[in-house]
Design a protein around this motif. Sequence first.
Motif: not given
Length: 149
Positions: A62-69, A103-109, A121-129
């Motif tokens: 349920g979380r795989a598409e939106r969140f990292g490991r 990559l898929a999440l980044w492309r959607r956002k 930095a903004r994009q990196a914070r998003f992916l890190t969070a």
Amino acid sequence: MSADELKARALRHVARREHSREELRRKLVPHGEPDAVEAVLDRLAELELLSDARFAEAFVRGRAERFGRRRIAHELAQRGVEAEAIDEALQSELGDDELQRALALWRRKFDAAPADAREWARQARFLTARGFSADVVRKVLKERFDEPA
């Protein structure tokens, strides 16, 4: 609350969605004695209606598409799932496609390379969070700037 009422309450919770043993315990403890709650949990596990491994797999799916490991593992640990079950669920459901999911999440956002260091930095914070590692974040953003992730 009687044992039958406690069982009925537990079954209603389990019928809605998968629960970890610890999650269900937290929901039942206010309504019954700890020994009675443990007996209900044991019985549900015996009948295979309650399984931490099955819960972990459903949670990861349920979380795989939106969140990292990292974030998924942290959330599972907070829900009382053991580390071994977490590792198995992550490996079976996610495999090694962390970069592709990021990559898929980044492309959607965003779908546009960062124009400057501030945007990077903004994009990196998003992916890190979202729980992606710094290495994955750098690869997604193609290390355009010398800013740390």
